[in-house]
Motif scaffolding. Structure first.
Motif, PDB file in Angstrom:
ATOM      1  N   ALA A 101      28.243  62.000  42.905  1.00 40.32           N
ATOM      2  CA  ALA A 101      29.635  62.449  43.012  1.00 40.32           C
ATOM      3  C   ALA A 101      30.306  61.959  44.290  1.00 40.32           C
ATOM      4  O   ALA A 101      31.468  61.569  44.292  1.00 40.32           O
ATOM      5  N   GLU A 102      29.567  61.965  45.405  1.00 43.33           N
ATOM      6  CA  GLU A 102      30.168  61.609  46.688  1.00 43.33           C
ATOM      7  C   GLU A 102      30.137  60.111  46.965  1.00 43.33           C
ATOM      8  O   GLU A 102      30.792  59.623  47.894  1.00 43.33           O
ATOM      9  N   ALA A 103      29.411  59.346  46.159  1.00 41.72           N
ATOM     10  CA  ALA A 103      29.274  57.909  46.392  1.00 41.72           C
ATOM     11  C   ALA A 103      30.632  57.234  46.544  1.00 41.72           C
ATOM     12  O   ALA A 103      31.546  57.505  45.773  1.00 41.72           O
ATOM     13  N   SER A 104      30.739  56.377  47.549  1.00 44.13           N
ATOM     14  CA  SER A 104      31.919  55.577  47.900  1.00 44.13           C
ATOM     15  C   SER A 104      32.963  56.363  48.693  1.00 44.13           C
ATOM     16  O   SER A 104      34.000  55.807  49.060  1.00 44.13           O
ATOM     17  N   PHE A 105      32.713  57.624  48.999  1.00 46.10           N
ATOM     18  CA  PHE A 105      33.694  58.411  49.747  1.00 46.10           C
ATOM     19  C   PHE A 105      33.915  57.855  51.147  1.00 46.10           C
ATOM     20  O   PHE A 105      35.056  57.626  51.572  1.00 46.10           O
ATOM     21  N   TYR A 106      32.830  57.599  51.866  1.00 46.02           N
ATOM     22  CA  TYR A 106      32.957  57.102  53.227  1.00 46.02           C
ATOM     23  C   TYR A 106      33.568  55.701  53.290  1.00 46.02           C
ATOM     24  O   TYR A 106      34.544  55.484  54.021  1.00 46.02           O
ATOM     25  N   PRO A 107      33.036  54.708  52.553  1.00 45.69           N
ATOM     26  CA  PRO A 107      33.675  53.387  52.611  1.00 45.69           C
ATOM     27  C   PRO A 107      35.122  53.409  52.133  1.00 45.69           C
ATOM     28  O   PRO A 107      35.948  52.623  52.598  1.00 45.69           O
ATOM     29  N   CYS A 108      35.433  54.316  51.219  1.00 48.27           N
ATOM     30  CA  CYS A 108      36.810  54.458  50.755  1.00 48.27           C
ATOM     31  C   CYS A 108      37.718  54.844  51.928  1.00 48.27           C
ATOM     32  O   CYS A 108      38.795  54.280  52.109  1.00 48.27           O
ATOM     33  N   MET A 109      37.264  55.769  52.763  1.00 48.76           N
ATOM     34  CA  MET A 109      38.079  56.214  53.889  1.00 48.76           C
ATOM     35  C   MET A 109      38.159  55.162  54.988  1.00 48.76           C
ATOM     36  O   MET A 109      39.211  54.972  55.604  1.00 48.76           O
ATOM     37  N   VAL A 110      37.035  54.459  55.250  1.00 51.83           N
ATOM     38  CA  VAL A 110      37.062  53.399  56.258  1.00 51.83           C
ATOM     39  C   VAL A 110      38.005  52.283  55.819  1.00 51.83           C
ATOM     40  O   VAL A 110      38.825  51.778  56.594  1.00 51.83           O
ATOM     41  N   HIS A 111      37.904  51.900  54.556  1.00 50.39           N
ATOM     42  CA  HIS A 111      38.776  50.853  54.023  1.00 50.39           C
ATOM     43  C   HIS A 111      40.237  51.314  54.017  1.00 50.39           C
ATOM     44  O   HIS A 111      41.152  50.537  54.317  1.00 50.39           O
ATOM     45  N   TYR A 112      40.455  52.567  53.706  1.00 48.00           N
ATOM     46  CA  TYR A 112      41.806  53.120  53.704  1.00 48.00           C
ATOM     47  C   TYR A 112      42.434  53.029  55.100  1.00 48.00           C
ATOM     48  O   TYR A 112      43.587  52.619  55.256  1.00 48.00           O
ATOM     49  N   LEU A 113      41.665  53.379  56.125  1.00 50.97           N
ATOM     50  CA  LEU A 113      42.173  53.310  57.490  1.00 50.97           C
ATOM     51  C   LEU A 113      42.464  51.878  57.918  1.00 50.97           C
ATOM     52  O   LEU A 113      43.417  51.628  58.669  1.00 50.97           O
ATOM     53  N   SER A 114      41.662  50.920  57.441  1.00 51.91           N
ATOM     54  CA  SER A 114      41.885  49.521  57.809  1.00 51.91           C
ATOM     55  C   SER A 114      43.222  49.012  57.263  1.00 51.91           C
ATOM     56  O   SER A 114      43.745  48.011  57.743  1.00 51.91           O
ATOM     57  N   GLY A 115      43.781  49.698  56.272  1.00 48.87           N
ATOM     58  CA  GLY A 115      45.083  49.329  55.723  1.00 48.87           C
ATOM     59  C   GLY A 115      46.244  49.912  56.498  1.00 48.87           C
ATOM     60  O   GLY A 115      47.408  49.625  56.183  1.00 48.87           O
ATOM     61  N   PHE A 116      45.942  50.720  57.540  1.00 46.56           N
ATOM     62  CA  PHE A 116      47.004  51.333  58.338  1.00 46.56           C
ATOM     63  C   PHE A 116      46.848  51.073  59.839  1.00 46.56           C
ATOM     64  O   PHE A 116      47.717  51.457  60.621  1.00 46.56           O
ATOM     65  N   TYR A 117      45.730  50.452  60.244  1.00 48.52           N
ATOM     66  CA  TYR A 117      45.479  50.214  61.669  1.00 48.52           C
ATOM     67  C   TYR A 117      45.198  48.744  61.946  1.00 48.52           C
ATOM     68  O   TYR A 117      44.531  48.069  61.160  1.00 48.52           O
ATOM     69  N   GLN A 118      45.658  48.274  63.117  1.00 46.56           N
ATOM     70  CA  GLN A 118      45.282  46.950  63.594  1.00 46.56           C
ATOM     71  C   GLN A 118      43.795  46.941  63.954  1.00 46.56           C
ATOM     72  O   GLN A 118      43.206  47.988  64.256  1.00 46.56           O
ATOM     73  N   THR A 119      43.202  45.750  63.985  1.00 44.24           N
ATOM     74  CA  THR A 119      41.785  45.626  64.315  1.00 44.24           C
ATOM     75  C   THR A 119      41.465  46.222  65.681  1.00 44.24           C
ATOM     76  O   THR A 119      40.436  46.874  65.858  1.00 44.24           O
ATOM     77  N   LYS A 120      42.359  46.033  66.654  1.00 44.37           N
ATOM     78  CA  LYS A 120      42.073  46.514  68.002  1.00 44.37           C
ATOM     79  C   LYS A 120      42.023  48.035  68.087  1.00 44.37           C
ATOM     80  O   LYS A 120      41.525  48.591  69.066  1.00 44.37           O
ATOM     81  N   HIS A 121      42.542  48.714  67.085  1.00 45.76           N
ATOM     82  CA  HIS A 121      42.508  50.176  67.071  1.00 45.76           C
ATOM     83  C   HIS A 121      41.447  50.733  66.112  1.00 45.76           C
ATOM     84  O   HIS A 121      41.316  51.952  65.979  1.00 45.76           O
ATOM     85  N   HIS A 122      40.699  49.839  65.456  1.00 41.12           N
ATOM     86  CA  HIS A 122      39.780  50.293  64.418  1.00 41.12           C
ATOM     87  C   HIS A 122      38.717  51.265  64.935  1.00 41.12           C
ATOM     88  O   HIS A 122      38.508  52.342  64.370  1.00 41.12           O
ATOM     89  N   ALA A 123      37.990  50.853  65.984  1.00 44.95           N
ATOM     90  CA  ALA A 123      36.865  51.666  66.439  1.00 44.95           C
ATOM     91  C   ALA A 123      37.324  53.060  66.866  1.00 44.95           C
ATOM     92  O   ALA A 123      36.675  54.062  66.569  1.00 44.95           O
ATOM     93  N   LYS A 124      38.471  53.115  67.562  1.00 41.89           N
ATOM     94  CA  LYS A 124      38.970  54.413  68.012  1.00 41.89           C
ATOM     95  C   LYS A 124      39.390  55.284  66.826  1.00 41.89           C
ATOM     96  O   LYS A 124      39.123  56.491  66.794  1.00 41.89           O
ATOM     97  N   ALA A 125      40.063  54.663  65.842  1.00 41.20           N
ATOM     98  CA  ALA A 125      40.491  55.416  64.659  1.00 41.20           C
ATOM     99  C   ALA A 125      39.292  55.904  63.850  1.00 41.20           C
ATOM    100  O   ALA A 125      39.248  57.048  63.395  1.00 41.20           O
ATOM    101  N   ILE A 126      38.309  55.019  63.662  1.00 43.30           N
ATOM    102  CA  ILE A 126      37.105  55.400  62.925  1.00 43.30           C
ATOM    103  C   ILE A 126      36.368  56.509  63.661  1.00 43.30           C
ATOM    104  O   ILE A 126      35.908  57.482  63.056  1.00 43.30           O
TER     105      ILE A 126
END
Length: 432
Positions: A120-145
């Protein structure tokens, strides 16, 4: 012009962070709580149901077997239906299944429900990481994650005293561990329904940014995507065959063996280190909660420092090495000095958690779009098999030797191996 651009960037990033991070943090918090509360249930459940450490370790790990099988297909489905609908589906289904944990009676029922929870939970985490990458620049990725991934130690820090408190509830024919499963599962259903109405699939759809902020963000991210495509222009399936993706998957596998091995057994290990009469369940929960709170601070600091230095792999390797050494030392010093052993366990948790944010900033920095989503899913899927093997090996070695020492040594070795693989696999990626 630069001042105006800086102000525009600052206001946009601030609004994105305020809108997304608290909600995703809360969703992930509940996910982690429902995933690891089994470690606290074990303090009562194993005795009530006559489960050995081997049975418990296998059941705890079955979650990750289901997770592994559906992770990549789930991420492919997310790319088709959109993150908003997929997050809703995941949270509602796992919340309902988590309630069933309260009614297991046999080892096979335990294995089955844990397996279905992983599905049931499979893909939840990568879904959220990928979702954030669509709203943040690369330089802000680590902090946002790092900000939303604070839910991992946060769920343990707050979940430890909460879970031990709920273990004291009895009534209506249910034991404390049964009430704990039910009451900690229901928020997932509510948040899943909220996600459908709260999240937006694309920047163009949002109504909480001004027109100039939306245009700036879309243009900036489009430029970054084009720059990445000049390096690696992969499809979803091609990304799964990339050598860097496969090596990062292997490194994450050994890391998760160590991480989940200790995570799932930490309450049991901690209780074995102190006399039961000298530390109540509630006080044990507060002690473990404090250890995870320290790990949460370490995770935030490492993510920020990694962004500042624009460096990832050495941050990951140092954190995992510290964790491995501290964890192994704690096992062998516990008999002589319990206080020092707990301090070392806390340091081990800080290292294991601190590596998360710089590690997950690596895939989106050299892959784009669906390829990045596929890579994140692949790494997370293979890596989380470590969540199956780690707890099982710990339970088996504990039953075999009567001690946690051999098991903890094995976990420490796994994290050292992970550090070596991650450093070697990313050495040719110049940005790290």
């Amino acid at each position: 012009m630069n001042t105006q651009l800086s102000a525009l960037e600052s206001s946009t990033v601030r609004k994105v962070t305020r809108r997304l991070i608290p909600f995703l943090f809360l969703c992930f918090f509940i996910a982690i709580l429902d995933r690891v509360n089994i470690s606290f249930a074990a303090l009562q459940m194993n005795q009530d149901l006559q489960f050995s450490d081997t049975v418990f370790g296998l059941g705890a790990g079955m979650f990750f077997l289901g997770y592994f099988l559906l992770e990549v297909p789930g991420s492919a489905m997310m790319a088709k239906v959109g993150a908003r609908k997929w997050i809703c589906r995941i949270m509602v289904s796992w919340g309902l299944l988590a309630v069933l944990m309260a009614f297991i009676k046999t080892p096979w029922q335990f294995y089955t429900v844990r397996f279905l929870l992983g599905v049931a939970e499979a893909s939840f985490y990568p879904c959220m990481v990928h979702y954030l990458s669509g709203f943040y620049q690369t330089k802000h990725h680590a902090k946002a994650i790092a900000a939303f991934m604070l839910a991992i130690p946060g769920a343990n820090a707050l979940g430890a005293p909460l879970s031990t408190f709920l273990l004291g509830i009895e009534g209506w024919g249910l034991a404390g561990w049964q009430w704990m499963f039910i009451l900690e599962a229901l928020p997932a259903v509510a948040l899943g329904i909220m996600a459908f109405f709260y999240l937006d699939d694309r920047i163009a759809d949002v109504k909480w940014l001004r027109a100039d902020e939306k245009n700036w963000l879309m243009q900036t991210l489009d430029k970054e995507q084009q720059a990445k495509q000049a390096v690696k222009h992969y499809t979803f399936l091609q990304a799964l065959k990339d050598k860097y993706v496969l090596l990062l998957s292997a490194g994450y596998l050994f890391w998760m063996m160590g991480y989940y091995g200790i995570n799932m057994f930490l309450p049991t290990i901690s209780r074995s280190m102190v006399a039961v009469t000298s530390l109540s369940l509630q006080n044990l929960g507060w002690l473990i909660g404090f250890m995870y709170f320290a790990a949460m601070l370490a995770m935030l600091w490492v993510g920020s420092h990694s962004d500042k230095k624009r460096e990832r792999r050495r941050h990951v390797a140092v954190c995992l090495s510290i964790s491995a050494v501290a964890l192994t030392a704690a096992a062998y010093i516990a008999a002589a000095n319990v206080v020092l052993a707990f301090i070392l366990l806390m340091i081990a948790l800080c290292g294991a958690f601190g590596a998360f944010s710089p590690f997950w900033a690596i895939p989106p920095s050299f892959l784009t779009g669906a390829a990045a989503g596929g890579a994140i899913a692949m790494i997370n899927s293979i890596g989380n098999l470590g969540g199956f093997f780690g707890p099982y090996v710990v339970g088996y070695l504990r039953d075999l030797t009567g001690s946690f020492n051999a098991a903890i040594t094995f976990l420490g070795g796994s994290m050292i191996l992970s550090a070596v693989i991650i450093v070697l696999s990313t050495r040719k990626l110049k940005s790290f």
